[in-house]
Design a protein around this motif. Sequence first.
Motif, PDB file in Angstrom:
ATOM      1  N   LEU A 152      16.475  99.086  82.190  1.00 28.79           N
ATOM      2  CA  LEU A 152      15.307  98.977  81.572  1.00 28.79           C
ATOM      3  C   LEU A 152      15.632  97.960  80.312  1.00 28.79           C
ATOM      4  O   LEU A 152      16.411  98.240  79.619  1.00 28.79           O
ATOM      5  N   ALA A 153      14.605  97.047  80.141  1.00 26.07           N
ATOM      6  CA  ALA A 153      14.941  96.272  78.869  1.00 26.07           C
ATOM      7  C   ALA A 153      14.216  97.245  77.821  1.00 26.07           C
ATOM      8  O   ALA A 153      13.369  98.138  78.057  1.00 26.07           O
ATOM      9  N   PRO A 154      14.786  97.129  76.659  1.00 25.88           N
ATOM     10  CA  PRO A 154      14.619  97.991  75.625  1.00 25.88           C
ATOM     11  C   PRO A 154      13.013  97.967  75.109  1.00 25.88           C
ATOM     12  O   PRO A 154      12.201  97.012  75.403  1.00 25.88           O
ATOM     13  N   ASP A 155      12.352  99.058  74.778  1.00 28.84           N
ATOM     14  CA  ASP A 155      10.978  99.103  74.377  1.00 28.84           C
ATOM     15  C   ASP A 155       9.884  98.476  75.405  1.00 28.84           C
ATOM     16  O   ASP A 155       9.032  97.889  74.821  1.00 28.84           O
ATOM     17  N   PRO A 189      19.101 103.858  76.141  1.00 29.06           N
ATOM     18  CA  PRO A 189      20.457 103.280  76.580  1.00 29.06           C
ATOM     19  C   PRO A 189      21.272 103.309  75.244  1.00 29.06           C
ATOM     20  O   PRO A 189      21.529 102.389  74.582  1.00 29.06           O
ATOM     21  N   ALA A 190      21.863 104.653  74.804  1.00 23.94           N
ATOM     22  CA  ALA A 190      22.339 104.815  73.632  1.00 23.94           C
ATOM     23  C   ALA A 190      23.956 104.325  73.875  1.00 23.94           C
ATOM     24  O   ALA A 190      24.613 104.420  74.824  1.00 23.94           O
ATOM     25  N   PRO A 191      24.187 103.342  72.858  1.00 23.48           N
ATOM     26  CA  PRO A 191      25.566 103.022  72.807  1.00 23.48           C
ATOM     27  C   PRO A 191      26.468 103.864  72.690  1.00 23.48           C
ATOM     28  O   PRO A 191      27.404 103.614  71.593  1.00 23.48           O
ATOM     29  N   ALA A 192      26.408 105.064  73.317  1.00 25.68           N
ATOM     30  CA  ALA A 192      27.549 106.366  72.885  1.00 25.68           C
ATOM     31  C   ALA A 192      28.953 105.541  73.239  1.00 25.68           C
ATOM     32  O   ALA A 192      28.857 105.073  74.242  1.00 25.68           O
ATOM     33  N   LEU A 237       9.825  94.131  88.923  1.00 33.67           N
ATOM     34  CA  LEU A 237      10.112  94.554  87.470  1.00 33.67           C
ATOM     35  C   LEU A 237      10.919  93.382  86.716  1.00 33.67           C
ATOM     36  O   LEU A 237      10.543  93.308  85.539  1.00 33.67           O
ATOM     37  N   HIS A 238      11.913  92.737  87.349  1.00 36.62           N
ATOM     38  CA  HIS A 238      12.557  91.764  86.671  1.00 36.62           C
ATOM     39  C   HIS A 238      11.771  90.461  86.286  1.00 36.62           C
ATOM     40  O   HIS A 238      11.945  90.144  85.049  1.00 36.62           O
ATOM     41  N   GLN A 239      10.949  90.204  87.268  1.00 42.96           N
ATOM     42  CA  GLN A 239       9.953  89.072  86.863  1.00 42.96           C
ATOM     43  C   GLN A 239       8.979  89.336  85.756  1.00 42.96           C
ATOM     44  O   GLN A 239       8.479  88.583  85.106  1.00 42.96           O
ATOM     45  N   GLN A 240       8.718  90.598  85.817  1.00 42.52           N
ATOM     46  CA  GLN A 240       7.687  91.017  84.592  1.00 42.52           C
ATOM     47  C   GLN A 240       8.333  91.302  83.348  1.00 42.52           C
ATOM     48  O   GLN A 240       7.673  91.992  82.251  1.00 42.52           O
ATOM     49  N   GLY A 241       9.776  91.101  83.660  1.00 40.31           N
ATOM     50  CA  GLY A 241      10.303  91.317  82.183  1.00 40.31           C
ATOM     51  C   GLY A 241      10.788  92.844  81.614  1.00 40.31           C
ATOM     52  O   GLY A 241      11.192  92.968  80.516  1.00 40.31           O
ATOM     53  N   HIS A 242      10.580  93.610  82.788  1.00 38.34           N
ATOM     54  CA  HIS A 242      11.027  95.142  82.401  1.00 38.34           C
ATOM     55  C   HIS A 242      12.282  95.247  82.398  1.00 38.34           C
ATOM     56  O   HIS A 242      13.023  96.361  81.943  1.00 38.34           O
ATOM     57  N   LEU A 243      13.169  94.521  83.269  1.00 37.17           N
ATOM     58  CA  LEU A 243      14.388  94.901  83.762  1.00 37.17           C
ATOM     59  C   LEU A 243      15.442  93.755  83.340  1.00 37.17           C
ATOM     60  O   LEU A 243      15.202  92.603  83.161  1.00 37.17           O
ATOM     61  N   LEU A 244      16.683  94.406  82.755  1.00 32.99           N
ATOM     62  CA  LEU A 244      17.946  93.461  82.409  1.00 32.99           C
ATOM     63  C   LEU A 244      18.740  93.645  83.568  1.00 32.99           C
ATOM     64  O   LEU A 244      18.915  94.709  84.235  1.00 32.99           O
ATOM     65  N   ARG A 245      19.412  92.302  84.040  1.00 31.41           N
ATOM     66  CA  ARG A 245      20.501  92.568  85.134  1.00 31.41           C
ATOM     67  C   ARG A 245      21.572  91.976  84.534  1.00 31.41           C
ATOM     68  O   ARG A 245      21.668  91.000  83.603  1.00 31.41           O
ATOM     69  N   ARG A 246      22.650  92.431  85.031  1.00 30.20           N
ATOM     70  CA  ARG A 246      24.060  91.855  84.524  1.00 30.20           C
ATOM     71  C   ARG A 246      24.864  91.613  85.789  1.00 30.20           C
ATOM     72  O   ARG A 246      24.958  92.676  86.737  1.00 30.20           O
ATOM     73  N   LYS A 247      25.630  90.792  86.044  1.00 25.62           N
ATOM     74  CA  LYS A 247      26.559  90.756  87.096  1.00 25.62           C
ATOM     75  C   LYS A 247      27.735  91.689  86.900  1.00 25.62           C
ATOM     76  O   LYS A 247      27.851  92.449  85.873  1.00 25.62           O
ATOM     77  N   SER A 305      16.280 104.156  83.196  1.00 24.45           N
ATOM     78  CA  SER A 305      16.218 104.189  81.798  1.00 24.45           C
ATOM     79  C   SER A 305      17.496 105.030  81.279  1.00 24.45           C
ATOM     80  O   SER A 305      17.614 104.900  80.313  1.00 24.45           O
ATOM     81  N   GLY A 306      18.442 105.264  82.256  1.00 22.48           N
ATOM     82  CA  GLY A 306      19.541 105.980  81.758  1.00 22.48           C
ATOM     83  C   GLY A 306      20.864 105.132  81.601  1.00 22.48           C
ATOM     84  O   GLY A 306      22.061 105.490  81.365  1.00 22.48           O
ATOM     85  N   GLY A 307      20.472 103.731  81.801  1.00 24.50           N
ATOM     86  CA  GLY A 307      21.757 102.993  81.842  1.00 24.50           C
ATOM     87  C   GLY A 307      21.893 102.126  82.917  1.00 24.50           C
ATOM     88  O   GLY A 307      20.865 102.144  83.795  1.00 24.50           O
ATOM     89  N   TYR A 308      22.847 101.274  82.922  1.00 23.71           N
ATOM     90  CA  TYR A 308      22.885 100.321  83.944  1.00 23.71           C
ATOM     91  C   TYR A 308      23.364 101.110  85.460  1.00 23.71           C
ATOM     92  O   TYR A 308      24.131 101.921  85.250  1.00 23.71           O
TER      93      TYR A 308
END
Lengths: 124, 429
Positions: free
Chosen positions: A40-43, B346-349, A89-99, A62-65
């Motif tokens: 999830l993107a922050p905030d 996403p805490a940077p723990a 969700l990504h297109q709406q800007g809610h999600l961050l993605r990473r390779k 929301s728990g991390g990648y």
Amino acid sequence: MTAPGEEQQVSSGFVRSYVITGGRGLPDAEDLSLVTLVTLAPDRQPPPNPSPEVKAIWELCSGGYLSVAEVAGHLGLPVGVARLLLQDLHQQGHLLRRKAPPPAQLVDRKILEEVLHGLQVRFG
Amino acid sequence: MTFAQGPLVWALVVVALVAVGAVLRARAINVKLRRNHAELRQERDALLHQRDELHVVHNTLLQRQSAELAEVRKDAEEETKAVLKAAVRTLQGLADEQQVVIEKAQRKYGDDPGILADLMAMDHANSQFGRRAQGIAVLCGGWLGRRETVASVFDVARSAQGRIRHFDRVRVNGQVNFSVVSRAVEPVAVVLAELLANATNYSAPGTPVEINIQAVPTGVCLIVDDAGLGMGQEEKDRAAALLSPQAAISVSSLGIPPQFGFAVSGMLAARYGFRVSVDSVSPYGGVRAVVLIPDELLTTEAPPAAPAEAPEAALSPAPQGRQPDQWQARAQSQAQPQHQAQAPSPAPAPTPLFPPAPQPDTATQPLAQITTTAGGLPKRRRKSPVSAVPSTEPAPVRSNEETASRLGAFQRGTRSGRDTTTTEGTEFQ
């Protein structure tokens, strides 16, 4: 008329996957590969009236990648369906993605040999 | 004089004798005729009586014949139904089986959009096929098949949506925190699917069909609105007759091609105790169909975890492995609620690879909350141990109060799960 006890049990899934996608075309596999990580993107505020699947993704991510494959597995949905929802969700800007992190590179054998030699010279 | 009188007297005597004779004869004839007449009359009466008797017999025979005819018809109808029911039951089973196979394939080949799209098309066709089979089964007095678990009203609507051809024209609005009890899940979904099929078939292609879910004092309403031409009075009357609980429906009276949507809806509604009406006009000008699910068929129980769980469990050799782990992980995470309750997402723990997500205050939540989210979906995160091997660590030591409160929470949870009318406070506070 048969007694209720004779009823057959229905075991197929209840909500069909094409209903979840709304009959839309599925995104390419390259777009969000199985090992792409999403979070999830922050905030961000969840979209109004999210479907149960979007809600579930929101809570999972929301728990991390988490990888796309994992999200699909947790939702119990085919990967293509999860991919479409994630893409939304990504297109709406809610999600961050990473390779996915690249696999560890093998260290050059020569360097290892030199280190070994050095150690042997010093301690051996 | 005497001579003169003589022949006259004789003549008179003769005439008188003749007259007497004639009179006597006439009387005799008369008597005979009378007797004849009486006999005839008697005979006529007897015949009339006989006629009446025959009439009665004829009537009884007629009655018996019509009764027998009705019985034969009924038998024939019942036999037809029995044969159809048996045949359709096989089809229902096969459709369900095929659905499961397609689902598995969808999960297996889900990464390939092309294959997945094809599988979805198959799934769609199969769902419609299944619905048709279910409809015929219901008309023949058969059963729909039983689901083991409750389903949220929203999911029932979406499931119904998946069973019709033009599902992409349907929109489902509104969510309520109610689930439909397991035995009514399929019936409500089938009825809603029939109403949706009517709505999409009798409105212009491309126009939307809406399902609005609304909680009302006596239950939950599913309102289907279309933008079609609506129904004439005659059609409305026919629909109302078919939807009424007393409607007697014979398979042969449904026309060709059979239109059994309303008949199926009426029978299912009567059998399971919900209401269907189609007599109002939608704000878009078409028909407004309303399904009212009464409180008796609703529950506040949250739907179970991911639907994928069932087939997965059937495949894996040790299906029990995951559940206790989850509980254990939960128990462990509960052991330090102060840490986790405040943890930002996403805490940077530094150490944990997968930072814990923010958790609701578990002490005040009923147990149902612990494994599922408010939306009824599983709250399974990566942080739970993945191994199926039971942890060898000793269980965290708990104080007596903690154990007591946890047991209390468990009890509250199971009670609230069993009890649909929420008993807030008094008893448990």
